[in-house]
Design a protein around this motif. Sequence first.
Motif, mmCIF file in Angstrom:
data_model
loop_
_atom_site.group_PDB
_atom_site.id
_atom_site.type_symbol
_atom_site.label_atom_id
_atom_site.label_comp_id
_atom_site.label_asym_id
_atom_site.label_seq_id
_atom_site.Cartn_x
_atom_site.Cartn_y
_atom_site.Cartn_z
ATOM 1 N N UNK A 21 0.830 -1.172 0.037
ATOM 2 C CA UNK A 21 0.102 0.094 0.029
ATOM 3 C C UNK A 21 0.845 1.516 -0.001
ATOM 4 N N UNK A 22 1.958 1.216 0.642
ATOM 5 C CA UNK A 22 2.896 2.363 0.996
ATOM 6 C C UNK A 22 3.528 2.502 -0.549
ATOM 7 N N UNK A 23 3.817 1.475 -1.248
ATOM 8 C CA UNK A 23 4.375 1.591 -2.629
ATOM 9 C C UNK A 23 3.463 2.293 -3.316
ATOM 10 N N UNK A 24 2.263 1.887 -3.343
ATOM 11 C CA UNK A 24 1.292 2.448 -4.408
ATOM 12 C C UNK A 24 1.069 3.900 -4.018
ATOM 13 N N UNK A 25 1.056 4.410 -2.784
ATOM 14 C CA UNK A 25 1.020 5.731 -2.600
ATOM 15 C C UNK A 25 2.235 6.622 -3.036
ATOM 16 N N UNK A 26 3.496 6.031 -2.665
ATOM 17 C CA UNK A 26 4.682 6.584 -3.031
ATOM 18 C C UNK A 26 5.023 6.855 -4.655
ATOM 19 N N UNK A 27 4.745 5.807 -5.175
ATOM 20 C CA UNK A 27 5.113 5.857 -6.677
ATOM 21 C C UNK A 27 3.897 5.813 -7.608
ATOM 22 N N UNK A 47 -3.129 2.020 -15.027
ATOM 23 C CA UNK A 47 -4.500 2.598 -14.612
ATOM 24 C C UNK A 47 -5.717 1.599 -14.798
ATOM 25 N N UNK A 48 -5.550 0.697 -16.073
ATOM 26 C CA UNK A 48 -6.555 -0.157 -16.235
ATOM 27 C C UNK A 48 -6.684 -1.233 -15.236
ATOM 28 N N UNK A 49 -5.647 -1.475 -14.614
ATOM 29 C CA UNK A 49 -5.725 -2.339 -13.644
ATOM 30 C C UNK A 49 -6.002 -2.043 -12.116
ATOM 31 N N UNK A 50 -6.351 -0.675 -12.049
ATOM 32 C CA UNK A 50 -6.865 -0.199 -10.880
ATOM 33 C C UNK A 50 -8.224 -0.734 -10.253
ATOM 34 N N UNK A 51 -8.997 -0.852 -11.153
ATOM 35 C CA UNK A 51 -10.596 -1.608 -10.713
ATOM 36 C C UNK A 51 -10.350 -3.027 -10.087
ATOM 37 N N UNK A 52 -9.690 -4.041 -10.901
ATOM 38 C CA UNK A 52 -9.338 -5.032 -9.996
ATOM 39 C C UNK A 52 -8.776 -4.991 -8.943
ATOM 40 N N UNK A 53 -7.596 -4.341 -8.947
ATOM 41 C CA UNK A 53 -6.592 -4.294 -7.798
ATOM 42 C C UNK A 53 -7.342 -3.462 -6.570
ATOM 43 N N UNK A 84 -11.642 -6.629 -0.765
ATOM 44 C CA UNK A 84 -11.984 -8.189 -0.332
ATOM 45 C C UNK A 84 -11.009 -8.636 0.784
ATOM 46 N N UNK A 85 -9.680 -8.278 0.735
ATOM 47 C CA UNK A 85 -8.672 -8.359 1.574
ATOM 48 C C UNK A 85 -8.960 -7.722 3.229
ATOM 49 N N UNK A 86 -9.254 -6.566 2.912
ATOM 50 C CA UNK A 86 -9.487 -5.439 4.083
ATOM 51 C C UNK A 86 -10.838 -6.128 4.916
ATOM 52 N N UNK A 87 -11.669 -6.647 4.259
ATOM 53 C CA UNK A 87 -12.852 -7.155 4.817
ATOM 54 C C UNK A 87 -12.610 -8.412 5.429
#
Length: 707
Positions: free
Chosen positions: A419-425, A433-439, A445-448
């Motif tokens: 998650x930190x990597x996503x926000x930093x980079x 960006x086309x992979x944003x929705x599935x990611x 689902x992981x969080x829940x």
Amino acid sequence: MRWRSALFLWLLLILLPFLVSAESWREVSEEAQAIFPSATRMKASSDTLPVTEIYQLDQPLGFLFETDDLTDFPGFSGDSINLRVGLDTDGRILGIALLGHHEPIFLHGLGEKPLVDFINQYGGLSLKQQVLVGSAQQRIASDDIVYFDGVTKATVSVMVVHDTIISAARKVAQARLTGFGSSVQTKLNTDTFSPKSLSALNDDNYLYHWQLSEEEAAAALGVNASRLADARDSDQPDNTSFIDLTLAVLNPPMVGKNLLGETEYQRVMNTLAPGEIALLVGSRGGYHFVADDFVRGTTPARFSLRQQGSPLALRDADLFHLQHADFALPLAPFERLNIFTFSDQSGFDPAVPLSVGMTVQLVKNHLESEHVFVESLYALPSTLLVAVPPTEKPLPLWQRIWIDRQAEIAVMAMYLVLLTGVFVFQRRLVRFNRYLTPARLASLVFVIGFIGFYAQGQLSVVNIYTLLLSLWNGFDIRVFLLDPILFVLWTYVFISLFLWGRGLFCGWLCPFGAMQELIAAVAEKYRVRQWKIRDAWHQRLIYLKYFVLVLLVGMAFNRLSLAETLAEVEPFKTAVTLVFDRSLPFVIYALALLLISARVHKAYCRYLCPLGAGLAVLGRFRLFSWLNRRSECGSPCRLCEKSCGINAIHKDGSIDYNECVQCLECVAIISDENRCVANKYGKNRKSKRATQSSDESVVVVVSPHIY
């Protein structure tokens, strides 16, 4: 058919929590609530100790346990008497209930009421107090001594009840609380024997003599010596010592067999229950350890034994009722002689010095008297002890919990690193960006599933005012280390607030927020009509959560029990912590909020969540406002604004980071040439400017007509 599929998916998402069991936290049971009225949740002990830990918010209130899980004292019937006991964090018994017994005198004679009445006397008892049951002696007024009425014709049963309660509670106190001793590392040596003379027993300190003259006793008691004269027992002359006691722990053969001889020693040992300790006490002084009216088989009021401030439950074994004392060695004749017993389950550690105490009654006037206390220490010689096989010193409870949950911590850490990597980079990742929705869906689902249901990592506003109260009353980090997942999450969230604001938690780490977003995604896919909140109302309603936050925090410092009730505005406890295993009103409330989120995107997060408000306050001090914006955003392009489900983008294109959950949808739009129309607007403007420039450069000359 489409609406049926939508309904099916919708119900599946709502019912998903019912299919997953919570790891540890449970709704407070009626039994626990009766003893701990302010309790808000409870969980089983994280180690092998069979107790239930009771909490008010994140603060431990005490422990609930059954005595059969901790002790095994056979009653008159041969079976144990099982009780439920509530012990607070100060070592005080808050409540007690009878669960089961087979005592004939109560089942087929007196009825259960006398037994229940006797048991109820233990409510409020501190383990630091000495209990005298059914004593007919003159009662001593003391904070350290309490008197309980016994049950006529059921002496054996009530004494078993007493030993059961005290021993079980002391085991819990020793394992969980400070100031109640620790695990025993030695035991009495009951195997070694060699003949010894009386002088050898005295020289080796196998017999303990405590002798005080009247002057010495007066000095130790802090009173005038003349007052002790009236305290002397009536048959004692003035020239004898005021206190003259002899003590001997009889279990080791080196003491008992040498002192009593083979036959008498075996007689005494045969009367003991497994684990019982026999203590011979004799006196010859002016003030005896038992009064003239002492009742055989009961606990002495004058004489006491303590270890580390906690009393040992003494009881007269009544061995010299029908048979006189018989000594193999010629001890001086005692004027009072008793053998008292106590259980090793009472916390007795032979390596710890015994505090031998005498309570002396002094007459103040003809109407009243006072009681003063004097004590002396006796340490058993090491030759009477053998070491218990060494065991490693147990780690602190919080460390054991971290070790037990290291796999969960590792999984959580990997997710936080990603998650930190996503926000930093994020600027480099926009090309994908086309992979944003599935990611994003996988993250929700992981969080829940993992953070919420499995690891029980739902943060709460309760954590905020628990921390504030802890800072106010004296901070102890060990309280917060007891839940490693919450500790890791809070540490990460606290740091991230000053980097990116509240959105990282609200959008990527909150299980209930993830539930709402998944339901909103299903609603969007199947085109469930949305309820549009007018902008004027939206701008007012977003401040409601700040009002709720201030109300809860303020109430926590004044009426904590009311604050925890009001904290039920958060559905987290129902939906995540207890996985909807709760009474119907709470379940209806949580489900209603989830259903509303299908019509109003994350309505709870936007308008009601006090946790989000608290995070937003700190998030104002963030270092970065890092979401990409373009000059065309807001005017003329408003695509991101209209696509933001949480209304965190203003009409001028700027982002309200206090409301933004950083779902990254606007980042995906602005980096997608096929979706972002800013380029289109830019090309149109350039074309228009070019056309205007071309028109201005053409000069038309019109010749005048000559008529």
